[in-house]
Structures are given as structure tokens and as C-alpha cells.
Design a protein around this motif. Sequence first.
Motif: not given
Length: 329
Positions: A90-98, A103-105, A175-177, A193-194
Motif C-alpha cells: 500500500i505504501i509503495t502504491f501511494i508513492i508510485c501514484y503520487s 510526472a504526468n503534470i 524505467a527507460l525502456f 516513474v512507474i
Amino acid sequence: METLKPTRQHFSKLGLMYLLGSLIIIGIQYLEYFIINRYFPNILNNSTAYFLILMLTMYAISMPLMGLLIQTVPKETSSEKKKMSIGQWIITFIICYSGMYLANIFGNIITAIISAVKGSAVSNDILNIATSNDVWCNVLIMVLLAPIAEELLFRKFLIDRTVKYGEGISVLFSALFFGLFHGNLNQFAYAFVIGGVFGFVYVKTRNVKYTIFMHMLINFFGSIVSLALLKLSGFSEIMSAPDMPQEKIMEITMSHLPGMLLFCLYAFLIIGLVIAGIVLFCVNFKKIHFWKTQYSVPKGKRFATYFVNIGVLVFMIYWVIRIIMQLLS
């Protein structure tokens, strides 16, 4: 440098296999378009049907072929799988989503600047596709099939073949590929980032199911929940007509008031997740570490070894050109 030659050759072959796999995917899609346009032109008028044919063919034929090519590159012996607690997940998911949202912005800001410079909008292909498809189609492709295929290709297959040279370089390549493979700037920023977060999870657990489920949940929020709330709130209708009169905007807003409230609640939830993700990242930053191995390349020689080889260079050049073409089209 002679002692690093086998490492360069390994990464070069890996890059070439990902390039050949990418070309197979693009080639089959062009062939499908030619056949459909010539013999079944009516399918082109149904965006969901056309998208479904392209995607099912990709996941059933093109990507498996790409996977077979990648597996011709030797991999490191698989390590023992390690468990990830629900709390850690859950912690990793929240960090990833944030991180993905921020990054999307950033990606959208860069795209907007490019649009202003060239004098025309840059097409957001994934948004156009998602909004034109039926919901069940988005669930099947974006929530179920895409996460499984992409996590196997860009996490398991890629990291299994690079982690021998150190966890850091392995996560970076993942991440790069992954980011480049999306083929447009809108997605590259957040996919990078994902890919980094998912890569970190995989090198530590060697269990791809954790990243598959995380990927599914992120795509569910992005391609199902967000779009559904956009329609319920009337925002999608308003955004489709930039020159809409103020009176019409007010009429749509009032007629979609319940949906508008739901959308606002969802927006506050996203803001909360972003803030929580930033806080959790700062709190857990010192826990992030990447192990080196006896095969890790010394500082000063890493870029030349990992990136300045024919396979990786050609793969990156190919996708950078595609991204530039998408920006200018």
C-alpha cells in the motif's frame, strides 16, 4: 575496456531484441490496417472494434514474439522470491501514484509549451483512445491484458537479464525502456516513474505479481474511474467544445451536479494521495538502496558500457524519433 566488452555485447543484444520486438508490433499493426482498410473498411468506423482487433493481436501474437526474442538473451539465475507485506504494498502504491501524477503534470506542461511553440495542439493519443472506447473494452485491454504483458516484458524479462550488473542499472533500464516504449511524451514522463518504482519492487521481491496488481489498479483509476467521473460531471462534454458559450457551460454543470460533486471528491482524494505519497517517500527515502554485484561496471565507464552500444543506441534513437514525430504531427 576490453574486459567490459562482454557486458557491452550483452546490453547491445538486449537492446536489439527490444527493438526487433517493437518493429514486429508496429509492422503487424500496419499490416492489420492494410488488410482491414482493403477488405473490411467498415471496421474503421467502429473505434472500439478496430482498437480491440489491434490490441488482441498485439497481446496474442506480437508481444509473445517479442518475449521469445528477449529470452534469447541469457538471464541471471532467478533469486528466491521475497514476500511483500500488505502495508509495504500500500505504501509503495501511494508513492508510485503520487510520483506518476506529478510526472504526468510535468509531461503535460512540457507538451503544452511545445503546442504553443508549434501553434497547434499535441494529440494525446491514449486519452483519445480511452474516451472513444466502450468501458468493457478499456477494462479488458488496459486493466487486465496490458499490465500482465508489460510487467512480464519490462520488469521480469528485462530485470532478470540486467540485475546481474547491479540493481540500480537494472531498474534504470526497466524505467527507460518502459517509458520510451509508450511512444509519446505525454506517457513517457509518468511511465518512466512507474517503471522505476515497479522495477525497484521487482528487484527486491523477484515476484512480478506485486507489480502486475499495482499496474492493474493504477490503470483502473486512470482509464476507468477518472473517465467515468469526467462523463458524469459533464467535464468531458465541456472540454470537447473549447468555444462553448458560458450559458451552455452553466446548463451542463447544473444538469450534472451530482456527478460534479463526485468528481470534486475524487479530485480531493487524488490530492490527498499525492501529498501522502510525497510524505511517505521522504520518510522512507533512506530505506531505498540498490545492491551492486561483482559484475557492476566501475564509475566513469558505466555510460559507455551500458548505453554506448549499437543495440541500446538504436532502440533509444528509434523511440525518440517516434516521440518527436508524435509531437510534431
